[in-house]
Design a protein around this motif. Sequence first.
Motif, PDB file in Angstrom:
ATOM      1  N   ASP A  71       0.679  -0.921  -0.185  1.00  0.00           N
ATOM      2  CA  ASP A  71      -0.013   0.000   0.013  1.00  0.00           C
ATOM      3  C   ASP A  71       0.907   1.356   0.190  1.00  0.00           C
ATOM      4  O   ASP A  71       0.290   2.484  -0.008  1.00  0.00           O
ATOM      5  CB  ASP A  71      -1.031   0.235   1.188  1.00  0.00           C
ATOM      6  N   HIS A  72       2.363   1.096   0.059  1.00  0.00           N
ATOM      7  CA  HIS A  72       3.114   2.322   0.020  1.00  0.00           C
ATOM      8  C   HIS A  72       3.781   2.527  -1.441  1.00  0.00           C
ATOM      9  O   HIS A  72       4.770   3.516  -1.448  1.00  0.00           O
ATOM     10  CB  HIS A  72       3.911   2.449   1.330  1.00  0.00           C
ATOM     11  N   ASP A 170       3.687   3.264   8.733  1.00  0.00           N
ATOM     12  CA  ASP A 170       2.924   2.817   9.513  1.00  0.00           C
ATOM     13  C   ASP A 170       3.412   2.474  10.975  1.00  0.00           C
ATOM     14  O   ASP A 170       4.502   2.132  10.988  1.00  0.00           O
ATOM     15  CB  ASP A 170       2.469   1.366   9.011  1.00  0.00           C
TER      16      ASP A 170
HETATM   17 ZN   LIG Z   1       2.949  -1.451   6.386  1.00  0.00          ZN
END
Ligand SMILES: [Zn+2]
Length: 598
Positions: A71-72, A170
């Motif tokens: 997701d990054h 995160d």
């Molecule tokens: Zn992560």
Amino acid sequence: MRFFGTRGSIATPGPQTLRYGGNTSCIEVRSKSGTLAILDMGTGAAGLGRELMARGEPLSGHILISHTHWDHIQGIPFFAPLFAPGFEWDIYAPRGIGQSLRQTLAGQMQSIYFPVAIEQLGATIRYHELVEGRLRIGDIDVTTRYLNHPTLTLGYRLEADDVAFVYACDHEPHSRGLATGVGDIFGEDRRHAEFLAGANLVAHDAQYLASEYPGKIGWGHSTIEYAFAVARLAKVEQLALTHHDPIRDDAAIDAIVDTLRSDSLRMAGPHILAAAEGHEVDLSPRTFVAAAKPRFLVEASLVTALVGRSALVAMAKPSRIDELSDFLRADEVHVHLCGIEDAPRLAEREGPMLVLLEDTGDDRAAKACHAIRRLRGGDDLPIVLVTSGEHGAGEHRAHAGAVDDAFTDILMHPYSPIYARARIRAWLMRAACRWVRPSEPNDEDRRLAATRALGLWQTAPEERFDRITRIAVAALDVPIALIALMDRDREWFKSCLGLEIREVHRDDSFCGHAIFEREPLVVSDTLLDERFADNPYVTGAPGVRFYAGHPLILGNGCCVGTLAILDIKPRHFDNSGLSVLYDLAQLAIGEIERPKGV
Ligand SMILES: [Zn+2]
Ligand SMILES: [Zn+2]
């Protein structure tokens, strides 16, 4: 700054997420003078890329990646400016162990996943691998800090134009108490707050509610309550909740913001907003508290830096000893095992880079910790308490003062193996040294091909080169001179005077820096230089203290190696010395380019 992606874990488009957005993490930041920084490249990066392309002019920018979870980084293959010739990008991400950043990013672009390979990106791209520390990009000062996540993850604090912005995704609370939003802040959570201190805006992981957290321990994310508590303690001006959980629809986020805003009013906390795709925040200057300055530059060779180092594991439980020792050994860290009482003596004798002490439910670990600090002069050796619920929860005892600030951190059972390993790596990397690995030039493939095409690699010594190093030694009055060629991993000396060795690993080489810069490199005193003070050829034989190297750039523009001089004492090197070095480099280039048999 503008949000282009605000969702955590997986892109979540649909009618329920229209207002806050469904794309994963991506933020655009610009300083007043126009330096462009992009934080993370989730799916939101595709939209940002389209906008940048629409503006028409070629540009350059800096891409700061927190970590390489999907997701990054999933927006990278869809970020059009990476494909555009004339564009220049510097990509930064945490240094991993065992694989380069470029390899990691190339992984998701292998042909079974994506039709275009990373080699086909048309822009000029430079890769930088970071640890905790500081760097400057354009007119933006960047501070990095490890976050608490199952893989090495960096938070970024950006300071420019008298404004500070922090991006922290995160990140899981270190303290399970503070995850609920109440309780004291101590240890690593306090240092996290210091990292946010006084920022005008913090975009913080806020994936879960405290009520959801018990089922999500070890997943590596913050609760909304924790993000608020930490931002309030850090006297942050505005807190943007981001990395929204995929199950959270717009209405649910609205409700969270409403509640938190009234709490914040009551508690004199920061202004609260929930990051929304397309939302722009103009940060106006106010006095902010500058973050504590870490000691090290942030680009570092940690793989090699860890080799030959040791850790002390002082615990009683065999299963725990095995597990933690395995993690350390896997990263080529030598493990010293001992009982808790013996830890201070061994720590003094072995000089480990990390100490793990088991909490036995009494004050033995604390005593050992204090004794180690005393014996080592209170230095910042990471000492970690490994604890579990069975002794009445280390965290509660930490509150009670039984586990005090002498410990650097607490590793609390139950933890998942990958989590413990990521934490151990962060401690090791923090303890790692002042030593910067040379970056790879952008034209590396072409440069390598040109170097190999010379046909000089590991050939016999030749008088035509040796006479140049002899002249260098005599003219510049140094004990060591060499003509070096650089291959992918190794630097090999075609001619070498004053050294026993004929080659070094590229990571350890000084010349790699001169080759990357394509400029003469002069290091007057290696011990005063953050890039070289802990280089093995400085700390060990031959004890290099001075280095001056001139890149050997051929007529085809490729830099194949260096002409370098070294000394075992620091030196002043002035312009007349530099001009001699330049002349000698030209002679070496002449010999390298001379056709065979002429
Ligand atoms: Zn992560
Ligand atoms: Zn994430």
